[in-house]
Scaffold this motif. Structure first.
Motif, PDB file in Angstrom:
ATOM      1  N   MET A   1      12.191 -26.568 -31.782  1.00 42.58           N
ATOM      2  CA  MET A   1      13.221 -26.233 -32.767  1.00 42.58           C
ATOM      3  C   MET A   1      12.669 -25.333 -33.858  1.00 42.58           C
ATOM      4  N   VAL A   2      11.675 -24.542 -33.523  1.00 41.58           N
ATOM      5  CA  VAL A   2      11.136 -23.599 -34.491  1.00 41.58           C
ATOM      6  C   VAL A   2      12.165 -22.520 -34.766  1.00 41.58           C
ATOM      7  N   SER A   3      12.413 -22.235 -36.032  1.00 41.62           N
ATOM      8  CA  SER A   3      13.484 -21.307 -36.368  1.00 41.62           C
ATOM      9  C   SER A   3      13.023 -20.026 -37.019  1.00 41.62           C
ATOM     10  N   GLY A   4      11.892 -20.014 -37.669  1.00 41.62           N
ATOM     11  CA  GLY A   4      11.519 -18.777 -38.339  1.00 41.62           C
ATOM     12  C   GLY A   4      10.048 -18.702 -38.641  1.00 41.62           C
ATOM     13  N   MET A   5       9.541 -17.498 -38.711  1.00 35.54           N
ATOM     14  CA  MET A   5       8.152 -17.260 -39.066  1.00 35.54           C
ATOM     15  C   MET A   5       8.134 -16.001 -39.915  1.00 35.54           C
ATOM     16  N   ARG A   6       7.604 -16.116 -41.121  1.00 38.36           N
ATOM     17  CA  ARG A   6       7.601 -14.987 -42.037  1.00 38.36           C
ATOM     18  C   ARG A   6       6.181 -14.735 -42.463  1.00 38.36           C
ATOM     19  N   SER A   7       5.758 -13.500 -42.409  1.00 37.61           N
ATOM     20  CA  SER A   7       4.364 -13.164 -42.675  1.00 37.61           C
ATOM     21  C   SER A   7       4.231 -12.474 -44.014  1.00 37.61           C
ATOM     22  N   CYS A   8       3.287 -12.976 -44.818  1.00 43.66           N
ATOM     23  CA  CYS A   8       2.991 -12.374 -46.112  1.00 43.66           C
ATOM     24  C   CYS A   8       1.484 -12.362 -46.275  1.00 43.66           C
ATOM     25  N   SER A   9       0.992 -11.485 -47.107  1.00 44.50           N
ATOM     26  CA  SER A   9      -0.432 -11.449 -47.399  1.00 44.50           C
ATOM     27  C   SER A   9      -0.681 -11.998 -48.784  1.00 44.50           C
ATOM     28  N   LEU A  10      -1.836 -12.651 -48.977  1.00 44.08           N
ATOM     29  CA  LEU A  10      -2.206 -13.087 -50.311  1.00 44.08           C
ATOM     30  C   LEU A  10      -2.466 -11.903 -51.226  1.00 44.08           C
ATOM     31  N   HIS A  51      11.063 -32.471 -33.836  1.00 39.95           N
ATOM     32  CA  HIS A  51      11.981 -33.349 -34.564  1.00 39.95           C
ATOM     33  C   HIS A  51      12.957 -32.622 -35.475  1.00 39.95           C
ATOM     34  N   THR A  52      12.652 -31.395 -35.854  1.00 38.44           N
ATOM     35  CA  THR A  52      13.523 -30.685 -36.783  1.00 38.44           C
ATOM     36  C   THR A  52      13.225 -29.194 -36.713  1.00 38.44           C
ATOM     37  N   LYS A  53      14.089 -28.378 -37.310  1.00 39.63           N
ATOM     38  CA  LYS A  53      13.838 -26.939 -37.391  1.00 39.63           C
ATOM     39  C   LYS A  53      12.747 -26.679 -38.410  1.00 39.63           C
ATOM     40  N   ILE A  54      11.830 -25.803 -38.056  1.00 39.03           N
ATOM     41  CA  ILE A  54      10.754 -25.463 -38.985  1.00 39.03           C
ATOM     42  C   ILE A  54      10.744 -23.965 -39.251  1.00 39.03           C
ATOM     43  N   TYR A  55      10.342 -23.615 -40.443  1.00 38.81           N
ATOM     44  CA  TYR A  55      10.169 -22.231 -40.866  1.00 38.81           C
ATOM     45  C   TYR A  55       8.762 -22.110 -41.427  1.00 38.81           C
ATOM     46  N   GLY A  62      -5.175 -16.694 -42.293  1.00 46.89           N
ATOM     47  CA  GLY A  62      -5.104 -18.059 -41.779  1.00 46.89           C
ATOM     48  C   GLY A  62      -4.259 -19.012 -42.592  1.00 46.89           C
ATOM     49  N   ALA A  63      -3.746 -18.567 -43.740  1.00 51.84           N
ATOM     50  CA  ALA A  63      -2.874 -19.419 -44.546  1.00 51.84           C
ATOM     51  C   ALA A  63      -1.530 -19.588 -43.847  1.00 51.84           C
ATOM     52  N   ARG A  64      -1.021 -20.820 -43.802  1.00 50.09           N
ATOM     53  CA  ARG A  64       0.275 -21.112 -43.213  1.00 50.09           C
ATOM     54  C   ARG A  64       0.939 -22.213 -44.030  1.00 50.09           C
ATOM     55  N   VAL A  65       2.248 -22.056 -44.223  1.00 47.03           N
ATOM     56  CA  VAL A  65       3.051 -23.027 -44.976  1.00 47.03           C
ATOM     57  C   VAL A  65       4.282 -23.344 -44.139  1.00 47.03           C
ATOM     58  N   LEU A  66       4.563 -24.633 -43.940  1.00 47.48           N
ATOM     59  CA  LEU A  66       5.647 -25.059 -43.058  1.00 47.48           C
ATOM     60  C   LEU A  66       6.756 -25.746 -43.851  1.00 47.48           C
ATOM     61  N   ILE A  67       7.996 -25.279 -43.664  1.00 45.50           N
ATOM     62  CA  ILE A  67       9.153 -25.708 -44.447  1.00 45.50           C
ATOM     63  C   ILE A  67      10.200 -26.320 -43.512  1.00 45.50           C
ATOM     64  N   CYS A  68      10.830 -27.402 -43.968  1.00 46.96           N
ATOM     65  CA  CYS A  68      11.852 -28.098 -43.173  1.00 46.96           C
ATOM     66  C   CYS A  68      13.138 -28.225 -43.985  1.00 46.96           C
ATOM     67  N   PRO A  69      14.064 -27.258 -43.863  1.00 50.46           N
ATOM     68  CA  PRO A  69      15.307 -27.314 -44.642  1.00 50.46           C
ATOM     69  C   PRO A  69      16.153 -28.553 -44.350  1.00 50.46           C
ATOM     70  N   VAL A  75       8.688 -28.623 -48.347  1.00 49.60           N
ATOM     71  CA  VAL A  75       7.494 -28.020 -47.757  1.00 49.60           C
ATOM     72  C   VAL A  75       6.722 -29.191 -47.165  1.00 49.60           C
ATOM     73  N   MET A  76       6.607 -29.232 -45.835  1.00 47.94           N
ATOM     74  CA  MET A  76       6.015 -30.411 -45.194  1.00 47.94           C
ATOM     75  C   MET A  76       4.499 -30.382 -45.188  1.00 47.94           C
ATOM     76  N   THR A  77       3.916 -29.232 -44.904  1.00 44.23           N
ATOM     77  CA  THR A  77       2.461 -29.170 -44.866  1.00 44.23           C
ATOM     78  C   THR A  77       2.013 -27.720 -44.954  1.00 44.23           C
ATOM     79  N   SER A  78       0.705 -27.541 -45.048  1.00 47.54           N
ATOM     80  CA  SER A  78       0.126 -26.199 -45.105  1.00 47.54           C
ATOM     81  C   SER A  78      -1.301 -26.277 -44.597  1.00 47.54           C
ATOM     82  N   THR A  79      -1.902 -25.114 -44.404  1.00 48.51           N
ATOM     83  CA  THR A  79      -3.306 -25.042 -44.013  1.00 48.51           C
ATOM     84  C   THR A  79      -3.880 -23.731 -44.513  1.00 48.51           C
TER      85      THR A  79
END
Length: 426
Positions: A1-10, A51-55, A62-69, A75-79
């Motif tokens: 149920m992955v819904s989106g992936m958005r790429s940004c740079s620090l 279990h749910t849609k994730i963005y 390597g930074a990633r942030v996972l969001i569950c609307p 914001v569920m987790t990050s790495t």
């Protein structure tokens, strides 16, 4: 149920648009003891996507942030190290697997969730009018506990924006009609420089890996003008992280005479805290975050600084939490979250809190194990159409211990060796 992936740079924002993608990590599976245990981001991502849609927000480092609307915009987790990196947010696998809503609190976990204050007192949003304010009668308002947030950002925006309309009633019978929006975006190197000054050079050093993001939270009053005598609301952001045997919350505070500024720390939310769990240094409060003893601390309007953090000495992770705060919080209203009726001072409250989970009583399980670092906005008498805004930033840094020491000294004012010796006699 992955819904989106958005790429940004620090360093420089760029977008790749959104799309459907699912990256499975070969050979990875959830640990048998699951809840609250260290896991990779890839494991967490794979599990949550079932279990749910994730963005996601991500960058090339390597930074990633996972969001569950669907889970109230969390914001569920990050790495900071890609799919194989450590997952920093607490994920409550037991609750998610059970699949049963809980009117007290839908505790999915998540390292940045939106709530509204106050929790206790005559203007409480958690207790019904006349109810004794104890855990049995504590219920998260349905508007904060149930339902999905609408994703309203555009495909090429370098952030995610979510929206939710809410109706709530406080313990005095006052009704609120609100529209809430939440932006989630990665922090850039310019942001790090603005927020952390001299420490920014260490934060972008090749000796460490970093993930940093912020949520910008806005509340618009869609109802009648708010009045102090009937109760106000403030934005309350809570970050849930994995507890550990050698994890310490570090809260810098404004020094000064207690006769003028009051106690350094408020620590009686759930009864006294054993001294081995709470230490006060001249520059910071130290609070054991092992998830084994239910307790909570707070810093007052006279003592607060707009930054806090934690150090996980097992996984060598330094976490920084930065938030918006008026230059002089004592000149603003802050909601009192104490569970008591009546409150003598409902508008004298903490600016920041930390909670350590643990059993709620004999033969009663805890909610975690996790710990929280929380921040609150001031409250305002919002007229119809007026907005309250609060930003909450989370930065996790992992890597070279000497560099982490330098960052902690510059941002939190503490020496990590002193923290470890004070808390663990090492």
């Amino acid at each position: 149920m992955v819904s989106g992936m958005r790429s940004c740079s620090l360093r420089v924002f760029f977008t790749l648009g959104t799309g459907i993608a699912l990256l499975l990590v070969a050979g990875m599976a959830w640990a048998e003891d699951g809840k609250g245990k260290a896991m990779s981001y890839g494991e967490a991502r794979q599990y949550l996507a079932r279990h749910t849609k994730i963005y996601e927000l991500l960058d090339e480092h390597g930074a990633r942030v996972l969001i569950c609307p669907e889970w109230q915009g969390r914001v569920m987790t990050s790495t900071c190290d890609g799919l194989h990196g450590l997952s920093f947010g607490f994920i409550n696998k037991d609750f998610i697997d059970a699949g049963k809503p809980n009117p007290h609190f839908n505790n999915y976990g998540g390292e940045d969730r939106f709530w509204l204050s106050p929790e206790g007192g005559q203007f409480s949003l958690w207790f019904k009018k006349g109810a004794e304010q104890n855990l049995d009668n504590w219920f998260t308002p349905p508007a904060l506990n149930e339902g999905a947030w609408e994703m309203i950002s555009r495909p090429r925006d370098p952030f995610y924006r979510m929206r939710r309309r809410m109706e709530l009633v406080n313990a005095s019978g006052t009704e609120f009609k609100l529209e809430v929006t939440r932006d989630v975006r990665l922090l850039t190197s310019a942001d790090l420089q603005r927020l952390f000054g001299d420490a920014a050079q260490d934060l972008t050093s090749r000796k460490v890996k970093l993930v940093g993001y912020e949520t910008i939270n806005r509340v618009v009053n869609l109802g009648e003008p708010m009045q102090k005598e009937k109760g106000l609301v403030s934005i309350w952001i809570l970050g849930m992280f994995n507890a550990g045997p050698k994890t310490v919350v570090i809260v810098p505070y404004r020094p000064g005479d207690e006769a003028t500024l009051g106690p350094v720390v408020k620590s009686d939310y759930f009864g006294p805290i054993p001294p081995e769990r709470l230490k006060i240094l001249p520059e910071a409060i130290l609070f054991l975050a092992d998830g084994n003893y239910r307790s909570k601390i707070g810093t007052s309007q006279k003592r607060a600084r707009n930054v806090a953090g934690s150090m996980d000495f097992v996984h060598n992770v330094l976490t920084l939490v930065h938030f918006t705060m008026p230059e002089d919080p004592t000149q603003h209203l802050y909601m009192n979250n104490m569970w008591e009726l009546p409150q003598a001072e409902p508008y004298v409250g903490d600016v920041a809190n930390s909670y350590n989970d643990g059993p709620a009583g004999p033969d009663k399980p805890g909610l975690g194990p996790f710990y929280e670092i929380e921040s609150l906005s001031p409250a305002k008498e919002l007229k119809h159409g007026e907005t309250l805004e609060h930003a909450h930033r989370t930065v996790h840094i992992q890597g070279d211990y000497e560099t982490l020491k330098s960052i902690a000294k510059k941002v939190l004012g503490v020496d990590l060796d002193t923290v470890r010796k004070t808390m663990f006699s090492e």
